[in-house]
Design a protein around this motif. Structure first.
Motif, PDB file in Angstrom:
ATOM      1  N   ARG A 105       0.893  -1.259   0.137  1.00 37.54           N
ATOM      2  CA  ARG A 105       0.150   0.030  -0.149  1.00 37.54           C
ATOM      3  C   ARG A 105       0.929   1.244  -0.006  1.00 37.54           C
ATOM      4  O   ARG A 105       0.411   2.324  -0.545  1.00 37.54           O
ATOM      5  CB  ARG A 105      -1.040  -0.032   1.209  1.00 37.54           C
ATOM      6  CG  ARG A 105      -2.029  -0.985   1.037  1.00 37.54           C
ATOM      7  CD  ARG A 105      -2.945  -1.160   2.074  1.00 37.54           C
ATOM      8  NE  ARG A 105      -4.343  -2.149   1.769  1.00 37.54           N
ATOM      9  CZ  ARG A 105      -4.952  -2.693   2.533  1.00 37.54           C
ATOM     10  NH1 ARG A 105      -5.122  -1.999   3.768  1.00 37.54           N
ATOM     11  NH2 ARG A 105      -5.842  -3.617   2.452  1.00 37.54           N
ATOM     12  N   LYS A 311      -2.560 -11.640  -2.409  1.00 35.92           N
ATOM     13  CA  LYS A 311      -3.366 -11.292  -3.743  1.00 35.92           C
ATOM     14  C   LYS A 311      -4.529 -11.905  -4.130  1.00 35.92           C
ATOM     15  O   LYS A 311      -5.506 -11.130  -4.406  1.00 35.92           O
ATOM     16  CB  LYS A 311      -2.037 -11.351  -4.782  1.00 35.92           C
ATOM     17  CG  LYS A 311      -0.842 -10.461  -4.901  1.00 35.92           C
ATOM     18  CD  LYS A 311       0.190 -10.817  -5.845  1.00 35.92           C
ATOM     19  CE  LYS A 311       1.222  -9.757  -5.832  1.00 35.92           C
ATOM     20  NZ  LYS A 311       2.403 -10.290  -6.783  1.00 35.92           N
ATOM     21  N   SER A 312      -4.658 -13.349  -3.754  1.00 29.43           N
ATOM     22  CA  SER A 312      -5.634 -13.925  -4.100  1.00 29.43           C
ATOM     23  C   SER A 312      -7.182 -13.717  -3.360  1.00 29.43           C
ATOM     24  O   SER A 312      -8.197 -13.641  -3.792  1.00 29.43           O
ATOM     25  CB  SER A 312      -5.298 -15.388  -3.869  1.00 29.43           C
ATOM     26  OG  SER A 312      -5.652 -15.709  -2.379  1.00 29.43           O
ATOM     27  N   ILE A 313      -6.701 -13.043  -2.079  1.00 30.75           N
ATOM     28  CA  ILE A 313      -7.919 -12.349  -1.384  1.00 30.75           C
ATOM     29  C   ILE A 313      -8.118 -10.678  -1.623  1.00 30.75           C
ATOM     30  O   ILE A 313      -8.875 -10.154  -0.815  1.00 30.75           O
ATOM     31  CB  ILE A 313      -8.152 -12.731  -0.262  1.00 30.75           C
ATOM     32  CG1 ILE A 313      -6.984 -12.011   0.939  1.00 30.75           C
ATOM     33  CG2 ILE A 313      -7.722 -14.155   0.366  1.00 30.75           C
ATOM     34  CD1 ILE A 313      -6.645 -12.240   2.289  1.00 30.75           C
ATOM     35  N   GLY A 314      -7.309 -10.236  -2.387  1.00 26.54           N
ATOM     36  CA  GLY A 314      -7.374  -8.877  -2.685  1.00 26.54           C
ATOM     37  C   GLY A 314      -6.678  -7.951  -1.701  1.00 26.54           C
ATOM     38  O   GLY A 314      -6.845  -6.588  -1.630  1.00 26.54           O
ATOM     39  N   ASN A 315      -5.830  -8.291  -0.781  1.00 26.59           N
ATOM     40  CA  ASN A 315      -5.417  -7.522   0.466  1.00 26.59           C
ATOM     41  C   ASN A 315      -4.226  -6.842  -0.289  1.00 26.59           C
ATOM     42  O   ASN A 315      -3.608  -5.643   0.284  1.00 26.59           O
ATOM     43  CB  ASN A 315      -4.824  -8.289   1.432  1.00 26.59           C
ATOM     44  CG  ASN A 315      -5.968  -8.562   2.456  1.00 26.59           C
ATOM     45  OD1 ASN A 315      -7.184  -9.094   2.013  1.00 26.59           O
ATOM     46  ND2 ASN A 315      -5.869  -8.096   3.674  1.00 26.59           N
ATOM     47  N   LYS A 317      -2.072  -5.615  -3.928  1.00 29.48           N
ATOM     48  CA  LYS A 317      -2.273  -5.470  -5.455  1.00 29.48           C
ATOM     49  C   LYS A 317      -1.025  -5.912  -6.056  1.00 29.48           C
ATOM     50  O   LYS A 317      -0.750  -7.136  -6.802  1.00 29.48           O
ATOM     51  CB  LYS A 317      -2.251  -4.118  -6.109  1.00 29.48           C
ATOM     52  CG  LYS A 317      -3.746  -3.667  -5.359  1.00 29.48           C
ATOM     53  CD  LYS A 317      -4.114  -2.141  -6.008  1.00 29.48           C
ATOM     54  CE  LYS A 317      -5.623  -1.758  -5.474  1.00 29.48           C
ATOM     55  NZ  LYS A 317      -5.632  -0.246  -6.112  1.00 29.48           N
TER      56      LYS A 317
END
Length: 453
Positions: A105, A311-315, A317
Motif C-alpha cells: 500500500r 493477492k488472491s484475497i485482494g489484500n 495488488k
C-alpha cells in the motif's frame, strides 16, 4: 507520480503539521502491538526498559537536539499501516502478512513508501499461528470444522495459516464461514459460542488454552512455513540516525530478554495483563519465538510464498519485495557480524537437570518446570520433566512437541507412551503417531505423571 503529502494536505491541513518539528526538536512516533508478544523487543519490553529514550538522550548530548518519543498501542498491524500511510507513525512492528500489506500500500505513493528493516521474532515452522476450539467442542481435527464459523483477522498471519491448513485438509473457504474479527472479539465469541473456532497469532491461542477456555486443534508448525514479525519505517523519515539508535535499542532489549528471561516475561506480563506463564511460553529460553534482528533469507523467502495468498484475497495488488526489504540499517548497527547471524535460537535451554542429574544438551527434548514459589528449572527430556512435576505445586511446565518441537504446556499436551513418554501439541498429531507406531498408546497427562516414578 502521486505524492502522499500533497494528497493529505489537500484534504487534511492539520495532517501537514502534525509532525512539525523545530530545528532542535526531533519527534519519533512508534506503533506497536503490546499483546503480540513476539514483537516485544521493538515494543512492549523495549518501552518498559526505556532503552530507546536513553540512547536518544545520549544522541541529544552529542548533537544538541531534543528527541521526543511517542508510543501508540494497537491490537493488529492494520491500523499501524493506516497511520503510516497518513504519515502519522514513523516506525511500526507487525506480522509478516501485515508487513506485506504495508509494503504494497505504501509503494503506491512517492513519499509514503516504507522499508522493512529488521525482524523481531520468528518461528521457522509457523507455530506462532494456531487454531483453537472450545474445550468441549466436538471437533478433534480440522476436517470437523466443515460448515462451522471460524473467527480470524482477515489479512493476518493467523488468517493465512487457517486458510492454508483448511485447504490442506480438503476444506475450501466456501466450506466454512470466516468471521473477520479482531482477536479480542474472536476470543469472546469463542467463549460465548458465537463462533466454533479461532484462528489467530500469538499470544491468543496460548492465553485461551492456559486459561482453560480452549484447546488446541491445529498447530501452525504442521505447515512448515516460517512465520515472523518485523519492523518497518517510513522511507521519508528524515533522521536516519534515530532509526539506527532504535535498532541498537531493540538489540539491547533482545539481549536483555535472552539474559533475563524471567524478568522480561514479568515485565511484559505487567504491561499487557497477560499471564506471565503464557508470556514465558513464547519468550522464555527455547521458547516458541526465536528473537533476533537480522533479515535472514528463509524469512524473506517466506514473504515471497505468502504474497500470492494476499493477492488472491485482494489484500495486496503488487509489491516490489526487493525494494521493500532494506538491511542497510542493520548492517550499520552490526557491522561485519551481521553476515554471521545464525538460524539457531540464541537462547536455548541450558543447565543441569536437577531431577535426572544430567546436562541439558538436546533442544529437541529440553523442557522447563516452573515450580510455584521457586525459580524455573531445566529438564533434559520429557520423562525427566514428568518426574520433576510429581508432588509439586506447578505454575507451568513446558515441553517440546515430539515431532515439530513446538513448545507447549505439559498439562495441555497429548501424551503417548512408546517406551518413553512423548508429548504432542494436538490430539490429531498424537493419534497419527500411534497409528504409525504399533505398540504405542495414547495416555492422559495424569497417567504420564503417575508413570514417571
Amino acid at each position: 507520480m502521486k505524492t502522499l503529502r500533497a494528497l493529505l494536505c489537500g484534504v487534511l491541513l492539520a495532517g501537514c503539521t502534525a509532525n512539525a518539528e523545530s530545528p532542535s526538536v526531533v519527534n519519533l512516533v512508534i506503533g506497536y502491538q503490546s499483546k503480540t508478544i513476539n514483537t516485544v523487543t521493538a515494543g512492549t519490553l523495549l518501552r518498559s526498559l526505556g532503552y530507546l529514550e536513553k540512547r536518544l538522550t545520549e544522541l541529544g548530548k552529542r548533537d544538541g537536539k531534543t528527541y521526543k518519543v511517542t508510543w501508540q498501542d494497537y491490537s493488529t498491524g492494520a491500523p499501524i499501516t493506516a497511520q503510516m500511510v497518513a504519515g502519522k507513525i514513523d516506525i511500526g512492528s507487525m506480522g509478516d502478512y501485515p508487513m506485506l500489506i504495508n509494503g504494497s500500500r505504501t509503494q503506491e505513493f512517492g513519499d509514503g513508501r516504507t522499508k522493512l528493516i529488521a525482524a523481531t521474532g520468528y518461528n521457522l515452522l509457523g507455530a506462532l499461528n494456531m487454531v483453537v476450539v472450545p474445550k468441549d467442542s466436538p471437533a478433534h481435527e480440522l476436517k470437523d470444522l466443515r460448515g462451522k464459523k471460524i473467527s480470524a483477522s482477515v489479512g493476518s498471519a493467523g488468517h493465512g495459516t487457517t486458510v492454508h491448513a483448511l485447504r490442506d485438509a480438503g476444506i475450501g473457504t466456501g466450506d466454512v464461514h470466516i468471521q473477520n474479527q479482531a482477536p479480542a472479539v474472536g476470543a469472546s465469541g469463542l467463549q460465548s459460542g458465537a463462533v466454533d473456532a479461532l484462528g489467530q497469532f500469538v499470544a491468543w491461542p496460548g492465553q485461551l488454552v492456559f486459561g482453560g477456555q480452549a484447546r488446541l486443534l491445529y498447530d501452525g508448525s504442521a505447515l512448515k512455513l516460517p512465520t515472523w514479525h518485523g519492523v518497518v519505517v517510513r522511507e521519508a523519515y528524515p533522521h536516519r540516525e534515530v532509526i539506527t539508535e532504535f535498532l541498537r535499542a531493540q538489540r539491547d532489549a533482545t539481549d536483555y530478554l535472552h539474559q533475563h528471561p524471567m524478568e522480561a516475561a514479568e515485565k511484559v506480563a505487567t504491561a499487557t495483563k497477560l499471564p506471565a506463564e503464557v508470556v514465558y511460553l513464547y519468550n522464555g529460553p527455547g521458547g516458541m519465538v526465536t528473537f533476533d534482528l537480522p533479515l535472514k533469507q528463509p524469512l524473506i523467502d517466506a514473504l515471497r510464498t505468502d504474497a500470492p495468498f494476499l493477492k488472491s484475497i485482494g489484500n495486496i495488488k503488487r509489491l516490489d519485495l526487493d525494494a521493500f526489504v532494506d538491511d542497510s540499517y542493520l548492517r550499520e548497527v552490526y557491522g561485519p557480524a551481521y553476515n554471521a547471524s545464525s538460524l539457531d535460537n540464541p537462547a536455548p535451554i541450558t543447565g543441569t537437570d536437577p531431577v535426572c542429574g544430567t546436562p541439558v544438551t538436546d533442544p529437541r527434548l529440553a523442557g522447563e518446570v516452573w515450580v510455584r514459589g521457586a525459580s524455573v528449572q531445566p529438564s533434559a527430556n520429557p520423562d525427566c520433566l514428568l518426574k520433576a512435576i510429581r508432588g509439586k505445586q506447578i505454575r507451568a511446565a513446558y515441553v517440546p512437541d515430539a515431532v515439530t518441537g513446538t513448545r507447549w504446556f505439559a498439562d495441555k499436551a497429548y501424551w503417548v507412551r512408546d517406551g518413553r513418554h512423548l508429548p504432542f501439541t494436538t490430539e490429531s498429531a498424537a493419534k497419527s503417531y500411534v497409528a504409525a507406531h504399533p505398540g504405542s498408546t495414547l495416555i492422559s497427562y495424569a497417567q504420564a505423571v503417575e508413570e514417571s516414578r
